[in-house]
Design a protein around this motif. Structure first.
Motif, PDB file in Angstrom:
ATOM      1  N   GLY A   1      -4.200   1.890 -12.668  1.00 40.21           N
ATOM      2  CA  GLY A   1      -5.556   1.361 -12.649  1.00 40.21           C
ATOM      3  C   GLY A   1      -5.768   0.355 -13.761  1.00 40.21           C
ATOM      4  O   GLY A   1      -4.972   0.248 -14.707  1.00 40.21           O
TER       5      GLY A   1
ATOM      6  N   THR B   1     -12.603   2.964  -8.731  1.00 43.25           N
ATOM      7  CA  THR B   1     -11.530   3.956  -8.821  1.00 43.25           C
ATOM      8  C   THR B   1     -10.242   3.471  -8.173  1.00 43.25           C
ATOM      9  O   THR B   1      -9.305   4.247  -8.028  1.00 43.25           O
ATOM     10  N   HIS B   2     -10.181   2.213  -7.773  1.00 43.47           N
ATOM     11  CA  HIS B   2      -8.988   1.704  -7.103  1.00 43.47           C
ATOM     12  C   HIS B   2      -7.907   1.397  -8.129  1.00 43.47           C
ATOM     13  O   HIS B   2      -8.189   1.125  -9.305  1.00 43.47           O
ATOM     14  N   ASP B   3      -6.669   1.417  -7.669  1.00 45.86           N
ATOM     15  CA  ASP B   3      -5.593   0.964  -8.541  1.00 45.86           C
ATOM     16  C   ASP B   3      -5.627  -0.551  -8.633  1.00 45.86           C
ATOM     17  O   ASP B   3      -6.336  -1.233  -7.892  1.00 45.86           O
TER      18      ASP B   3
ATOM     19  N   ALA C   1      -4.586  -2.600  -5.424  1.00 45.39           N
ATOM     20  CA  ALA C   1      -5.599  -2.564  -4.369  1.00 45.39           C
ATOM     21  C   ALA C   1      -6.841  -3.352  -4.772  1.00 45.39           C
ATOM     22  O   ALA C   1      -7.475  -4.012  -3.939  1.00 45.39           O
ATOM     23  N   PHE C   2      -7.205  -3.312  -6.044  1.00 42.63           N
ATOM     24  CA  PHE C   2      -8.362  -4.058  -6.521  1.00 42.63           C
ATOM     25  C   PHE C   2      -8.134  -5.561  -6.400  1.00 42.63           C
ATOM     26  O   PHE C   2      -8.997  -6.299  -5.904  1.00 42.63           O
TER      27      PHE C   2
ATOM     28  N   ALA D   1       0.837  -1.193   0.000  1.00 38.05           N
ATOM     29  CA  ALA D   1       0.000   0.000   0.000  1.00 38.05           C
ATOM     30  C   ALA D   1       0.873   1.245   0.000  1.00 38.05           C
ATOM     31  O   ALA D   1       1.822   1.359   0.767  1.00 38.05           O
TER      32      ALA D   1
END
Length: 339
Positions: A110, A163-165, A168-169, A104
């Motif tokens: 994205g 909208t997450h990268d 993170a997704f 993180a």
């Protein structure tokens, strides 16, 4: 002595993730022609042929780099298209997770950016044939139309990431089961795999390389292999994110071991993908019909995955509300002492 507090991830993890990205990009560039060779070998075996070497793609690329380049007047633009596609392909090799995610706070793209780069590389690979001006350029124009419409068709799949990268997704999908809560994302992975399975076949690839010779031809081949491998890896990540290592919350040695396990699982996924791609190559379809099936299948699977995801959302919200009702927080006694 006071310990210095670092805002964000530790510098050791940052350096480790950057090093793993370099190793990942180099590994994918080396494996991409081998994956193409294995797919061609499996396809030949299914057709009843024999004698096709697994390393044939690598041998062809090495042979092209040893040949002298023969550029006629006005063909320097074709070489530029091939080089630009190779740069985008190598960049995607570093952006698509293979065996580990990033921590993180580490810069991560994205899903829209990664798919856009892959579509852009595919368009650049088709431009040399489209600019020939001969009859064979019609197939390249059909491929350009299919690639140009591919990104809008992928909108339902891109909406799954929000909208997450990408890191993170995929980290959110890490704990989901492919058979229950993660089923919509398995459909999304299948939709991305259709992009490769119904892509241009070997005859169209040979036509696209017609204006190129020597190192330009070898670079075009390597770029096409890298783009194909990135699509397959991205589809496998969407379908089964649990094979990726999660850095940050463990010792560095354990993380490296999980990266090795993830690399072995990645090779297994590539074996399954090669078998499926070889089976798809047995379908003899015209270029226009294959483009229509490709776009339609990706759109329908992506839309189905999006609908299933939204169908699960109210249930998850209701379960959270039920949990809060059954396990309320302890109330604070506001009454004072009795006299």
């Amino acid at each position: 002595m006071t310990q210095e507090v670092i805002d964000g991830p530790a510098w050791g993890w940052l350096a480790g993730c950057a090093f793993m990205l370099l190793v990942q990009a180099a590994l994918m560039v080396l494996v991409a022609p081998l994956f193409t060779g294995v797919t061609a070998w499996v396809s030949a075996v299914l057709e009843g042929q024999s004698g096709l070497p697994v390393m044939g793609r690598w041998l062809d690329i090495q042979h092209q780099f040893r040949r002298p380049g023969l550029r006629s007047e006005g063909e320097g633009l074709n070489a530029l298209f091939g080089f630009s596609a190779f740069v985008l392909g190598v960049l995607c090799c570093a952006l698509v997770p293979v065996f580990t995610l990033t921590i993180a706070g580490f810069p991560a793209p994205g899903l829209l950016l990664v798919c856009g780069l892959l579509v852009g590389a595919s368009v650049l690979l088709s431009l040399p044939q489209a600019l020939q001006g001969h009859f064979s350029a019609s197939q390249a124009c059909i491929a350009l139309l299919g690639d140009g419409l591919l990104l809008p068709v992928l909108v339902p799949i891109l909406l799954l990431a929000g909208t997450h990268d990408l890191a993170a997704f995929l980290a959110g999908l890490h704990a989901l089961s492919p058979l229950t809560d993660g089923a919509p994302y398995v459909l999304a992975g299948v939709a991305l795999f259709v992009v490769v399975a119904l892509g241009p076949d070997g005859r169209e690839t040979a036509g696209a390389m017609a204006p190129l010779a020597g190192p330009d031809r070898g670079l075009w081949l390597l770029a096409a292999d890298c783009v194909r491998l990135c699509w397959v890896t991205l589809a496998a990540d969407m379908a089964w994110a649990a094979s990726l290592s999660m850095p940050g919350g463990m010792p560095a040695g354990q993380w490296v071991f999980q990266c090795l396990v993830g690399a072995v699982l990645w090779v297994c996924k590539l074996g399954v993908a090669a078998l499926l791609l070889a089976g798809a190559r047995l379908l003899v379809l015209p270029a226009t019909r294959r483009v229509r099936i490709r776009l339609g299948a990706v759109f329908l699977l992506g839309l189905l995955a999006w609908q299933v995801t939204w169908a699960h959302a109210p249930r998850q919200a209701q379960s959270m509300n039920d949990t809060q009702l059954t396990d309320p927080s302890p109330a604070t006694d506001t009454t004072g002492p009795t006299s």
